[in-house]
Scaffold this motif. Structure first.
Motif: not given
Length: 221
Positions: A172-185
């Motif tokens: 897991v390289k990164s995890k971006t959280m915007r409210g309930e939405k999550v972007e995982m790289a």
């Protein structure tokens, strides 16, 4: 003999010492070996976007370097003029892939050796280069590296995503959280035939989309 005499003799002999058949053979050999370099570059290219213009440049580089070598070997006047002309040239093109430097130097040295008449050396060096690339490419071709970009909702979904990879090696390289939405790289190491993890990720409830990007960098941390 003075310097002026050497220069005058070199100028006079420059018009009588041209060996046209030898030059034609050298340029033809440089062209053929340049085409071989072109084919090898096209075969073993592992980048994302293949540059045909760069591949053609390798052929031209071999021929032009051969021409320069033939001109320099003709007489001292041309060699001094050629060195002076090339010394003021500045090349600003950035080389993005270090492997491109390998092919550039291969093309340049091929032109030099063919221009000097060392055809056997150029052929042997080409065979060694092809064998080396084939060996390293065979090990690299066993697996590829992908960056998986996953958008999902909820913390529990993240745990399911981790379990969905199974035995596939990943980081897991990164995890971006915007409210309930999550972007995982996620950096994923897998074979081209083993892409079942992508289907398992898509089947998870809460996963909006999965994007796979082939990655060719050297960083595997």
């Amino acid at each position: 003999m003075s310097v002026n005499d050497v220069i005058k003799k070199s100028v006079v002999n420059s018009f009588t010492q041209y060996n046209v058949p030898k030059m034609a053979v050298a340029l033809l050999a440089a062209l053929l070996l340049g085409v071989v370099i072109y084919a090898v570059y096209r075969r073993f290219y592992t980048g994302v976007v293949y540059s045909r213009s760069f591949a053609v440049t390798l052929v031209g580089m071999s021929v032009l370097t051969c021409m320069v070598t033939l001109a320099i070997s003709t007489n001292i006047v041309i060699s001094l003029g050629m060195v002076g002309a090339l010394s003021i040239v500045r090349y600003r093109t950035a080389v993005k892939d270090p492997m491109d430097l390998l092919y550039l130097f291969w093309a340049i040295t091929t032109g030099i050796t063919t221009g000097a008449g060392m055809y056997l050396l150029a052929i042997v060096a080409g065979v060694v280069m092809i064998a080396m690339l084939a060996v390293f490419y065979s090990h690299q071709a066993k697996g590829r590296v992908y960056i998986a970009v996953i958008h999902y909702l909820g913390d529990n979904v993240g745990d399911e995503i981790v379990r969905a990879f199974g035995r596939t090696r990943f980081f897991v390289k990164s995890k971006t959280m915007r409210g309930e939405k999550v972007e995982m790289a996620v950096e994923v190491f897998c074979d081209d035939k083993d892409m079942t993890f992508a289907e398992r990720l898509r089947a998870i409830q809460g996963v909006d989309d999965v994007t796979l990007i082939q990655y060719n960098g050297e960083y595997h941390g």
